[in-house]
Design a protein around this motif. Structure first.
Motif, PDB file in Angstrom:
ATOM      1  N   PRO A  40       0.811  -1.221   0.000  1.00  0.00           N
ATOM      2  CA  PRO A  40       0.000   0.000   0.000  1.00  0.00           C
ATOM      3  C   PRO A  40       0.844   1.270   0.000  1.00  0.00           C
ATOM      4  CG  PRO A  40      -0.816  -1.583   1.609  1.00  0.00           C
ATOM      5  CD  PRO A  40       0.516  -2.089   1.145  1.00  0.00           C
ATOM      6  N   ALA A  41       0.273   2.335  -0.569  1.00  0.00           N
ATOM      7  CA  ALA A  41       0.956   3.629  -0.619  1.00  0.00           C
ATOM      8  C   ALA A  41       0.836   4.386   0.695  1.00  0.00           C
ATOM      9  CB  ALA A  41       0.386   4.468  -1.761  1.00  0.00           C
ATOM     10  N   ASP A  42      -0.186   4.077   1.491  1.00  0.00           N
ATOM     11  CA  ASP A  42      -0.360   4.751   2.783  1.00  0.00           C
ATOM     12  C   ASP A  42       0.916   4.620   3.614  1.00  0.00           C
ATOM     13  OD1 ASP A  42      -1.866   5.778   5.191  1.00  0.00           O
ATOM     14  OD2 ASP A  42      -1.368   3.749   5.870  1.00  0.00           O
ATOM     15  N   PRO A  43       1.512   5.728   4.042  1.00  0.00           N
ATOM     16  CA  PRO A  43       2.815   5.664   4.725  1.00  0.00           C
ATOM     17  C   PRO A  43       2.836   4.778   5.964  1.00  0.00           C
ATOM     18  CG  PRO A  43       2.337   7.914   4.068  1.00  0.00           C
ATOM     19  CD  PRO A  43       1.086   7.128   3.822  1.00  0.00           C
ATOM     20  N   ALA A  44       1.804   4.843   6.787  1.00  0.00           N
ATOM     21  CA  ALA A  44       1.800   4.054   8.019  1.00  0.00           C
ATOM     22  C   ALA A  44       1.727   2.561   7.718  1.00  0.00           C
ATOM     23  CB  ALA A  44       0.633   4.478   8.912  1.00  0.00           C
ATOM     24  N   THR A  45       0.848   2.182   6.797  1.00  0.00           N
ATOM     25  CA  THR A  45       0.721   0.766   6.444  1.00  0.00           C
ATOM     26  C   THR A  45       1.979   0.279   5.737  1.00  0.00           C
ATOM     27  OG1 THR A  45      -1.659   1.088   6.164  1.00  0.00           O
ATOM     28  CG2 THR A  45      -0.715  -0.939   5.281  1.00  0.00           C
ATOM     29  N   ARG A  46       2.516   1.104   4.868  1.00  0.00           N
ATOM     30  CA  ARG A  46       3.726   0.728   4.136  1.00  0.00           C
ATOM     31  C   ARG A  46       4.889   0.484   5.113  1.00  0.00           C
ATOM     32  NH1 ARG A  46       4.680   1.421  -1.357  1.00  0.00           N
ATOM     33  NH2 ARG A  46       6.858   1.428  -1.992  1.00  0.00           N
ATOM     34  N   ALA A  47       4.996   1.367   6.114  1.00  0.00           N
ATOM     35  CA  ALA A  47       6.045   1.196   7.117  1.00  0.00           C
ATOM     36  C   ALA A  47       5.854  -0.106   7.886  1.00  0.00           C
ATOM     37  CB  ALA A  47       6.053   2.385   8.070  1.00  0.00           C
ATOM     38  N   ALA A  48       4.593  -0.422   8.216  1.00  0.00           N
ATOM     39  CA  ALA A  48       4.308  -1.670   8.933  1.00  0.00           C
ATOM     40  C   ALA A  48       4.657  -2.884   8.073  1.00  0.00           C
ATOM     41  CB  ALA A  48       2.831  -1.719   9.335  1.00  0.00           C
ATOM     42  N   VAL A  49       4.415  -2.785   6.777  1.00  0.00           N
ATOM     43  CA  VAL A  49       4.771  -3.876   5.859  1.00  0.00           C
ATOM     44  C   VAL A  49       6.283  -4.096   5.863  1.00  0.00           C
ATOM     45  CG1 VAL A  49       4.889  -4.559   3.430  1.00  0.00           C
ATOM     46  CG2 VAL A  49       2.757  -3.648   4.369  1.00  0.00           C
ATOM     47  N   PHE A  50       7.051  -3.010   5.732  1.00  0.00           N
ATOM     48  CA  PHE A  50       8.507  -3.153   5.708  1.00  0.00           C
ATOM     49  C   PHE A  50       9.046  -3.657   7.043  1.00  0.00           C
ATOM     50  CE2 PHE A  50       8.379  -0.238   1.964  1.00  0.00           C
ATOM     51  CZ  PHE A  50       9.048  -1.081   1.085  1.00  0.00           C
ATOM     52  N   ASP A  51       8.422  -3.253   8.129  1.00  0.00           N
ATOM     53  CA  ASP A  51       8.835  -3.737   9.439  1.00  0.00           C
ATOM     54  C   ASP A  51       8.639  -5.254   9.533  1.00  0.00           C
ATOM     55  OD1 ASP A  51       9.711  -2.955  12.207  1.00  0.00           O
ATOM     56  OD2 ASP A  51       7.812  -3.898  12.730  1.00  0.00           O
ATOM     57  N   THR A  52       7.509  -5.743   9.032  1.00  0.00           N
ATOM     58  CA  THR A  52       7.229  -7.179   9.065  1.00  0.00           C
ATOM     59  C   THR A  52       8.122  -7.939   8.090  1.00  0.00           C
ATOM     60  OG1 THR A  52       4.941  -6.681   9.672  1.00  0.00           O
ATOM     61  CG2 THR A  52       5.400  -8.915   8.917  1.00  0.00           C
ATOM     62  N   LEU A  53       8.451  -7.339   6.948  1.00  0.00           N
ATOM     63  CA  LEU A  53       9.387  -7.973   6.018  1.00  0.00           C
ATOM     64  C   LEU A  53      10.758  -8.159   6.682  1.00  0.00           C
ATOM     65  CD1 LEU A  53       8.671  -6.156   2.620  1.00  0.00           C
ATOM     66  CD2 LEU A  53       7.942  -8.445   3.304  1.00  0.00           C
ATOM     67  N   ALA A  54      11.188  -7.158   7.442  1.00  0.00           N
ATOM     68  CA  ALA A  54      12.462  -7.273   8.151  1.00  0.00           C
ATOM     69  C   ALA A  54      12.396  -8.375   9.205  1.00  0.00           C
ATOM     70  CB  ALA A  54      12.818  -5.935   8.797  1.00  0.00           C
ATOM     71  N   PHE A  55      11.254  -8.511   9.858  1.00  0.00           N
ATOM     72  CA  PHE A  55      11.057  -9.584  10.835  1.00  0.00           C
ATOM     73  C   PHE A  55      11.129 -10.951  10.146  1.00  0.00           C
ATOM     74  CE2 PHE A  55       8.103 -12.534  12.915  1.00  0.00           C
ATOM     75  CZ  PHE A  55       8.618 -12.556  14.204  1.00  0.00           C
ATOM     76  N   ALA A  56      10.499 -11.064   8.978  1.00  0.00           N
ATOM     77  CA  ALA A  56      10.520 -12.328   8.236  1.00  0.00           C
ATOM     78  C   ALA A  56      11.936 -12.697   7.816  1.00  0.00           C
ATOM     79  CB  ALA A  56       9.616 -12.224   7.007  1.00  0.00           C
ATOM     80  N   ALA A  57      12.729 -11.697   7.464  1.00  0.00           N
ATOM     81  CA  ALA A  57      14.109 -11.949   7.032  1.00  0.00           C
ATOM     82  C   ALA A  57      15.060 -12.122   8.205  1.00  0.00           C
ATOM     83  CB  ALA A  57      14.588 -10.794   6.156  1.00  0.00           C
ATOM     84  N   GLY A  58      14.596 -11.770   9.413  1.00  0.00           N
ATOM     85  CA  GLY A  58      15.442 -11.833  10.593  1.00  0.00           C
ATOM     86  C   GLY A  58      14.997 -12.878  11.592  1.00  0.00           C
TER      87      GLY A  58
END
Length: 209
Positions: A87-105
């Protein structure tokens, strides 16, 4: 433009990319890199493409990617006409990237525990099962908070690539003996992923998660 995923069917990282390609309805080539068993990832041609020798590798025209979370981001930005998976929404997008980092970590411990249990591979964590269980507890807590906000997925009301990145570790957890009884929200969430249009399974995925 040709999409190619250098794949191995037993790897969770490869499954998450195959799953997203299917959810997007994209056609692609899928050569197998014989690593379990075998050393196909050490073949000179493959090392030229991906010097680290990791699997999967995604080729999309001139773009070559070697990290599954980066592949999900690229596919969402380039091929998702709906604009919903990242999503383009900044808050949701940030949450997506945070979870992607969790998945990779943190969540990598689940795949380490799985490959240790299945193939005897030495994990990076001293106790991969314990680390995976802790990661699942964090996911359970995240989903409880979303539920209290009336939202069904990891970063909001709709599925995103964050859900795709996390799903394989959860769906394949039976391979290393981690039951879902203590994670009821994860179980409900995983059932929702199963119902998405374009969902595909993989070896070891629970039929009824």
């Amino acid at each position: 433009m040709s999409l190619v995923l250098y794949n191995h069917d037993l790897l969770a990282d490869a499954y998450k990319v195959r799953l997203f390609l299917s959810l997007l309805g994209l056609r692609y080539e899928r050569p197998t890199v014989a690593i379990l068993p075998g050393n196909g990832n050490d073949a000179p041609a493959y090392r030229e493409l991906n010097p680290a020798g990791t699997v999967p590798t995604l080729v999309d025209g001139a773009v070559v990617l070697t990290r599954p979370e980066a592949m999900l981001v690229h596919l969402a930005e380039r091929h998702d006409t709906s604009g919903t998976w990242l999503p383009a929404d900044p808050a949701t997008r940030a949450a997506v990237f945070d979870t992607l980092a969790f998945a990779a970590g943190d969540l990598k411990a689940a795949e380490e525990a799985r490959l240790e249990s299945m193939l005897g591979l030495v994990p990076g964590h001293r106790d991969a099962f314990k680390a995976a269980r802790q990661a699942f507890r964090l996911l359970e807590g995240q989903l409880i908070r979303r539920h209290l906000d009336g939202e069904a997925f990891l970063t909001g009301a709709n599925p995103t690539i964050a859900d795709v990145a996390v799903f394989p570790a959860v769906a394949l957890s039976a391979d290393f003996g981690l039951g879902m009884e203590e994670f009821p929200r994860l179980l409900i969430w995983a059932r929702r992923i199963h119902k998405l249009d374009g969902f595909i399974t993989a070896p070891g995925v629970r039929e009824v998660v």
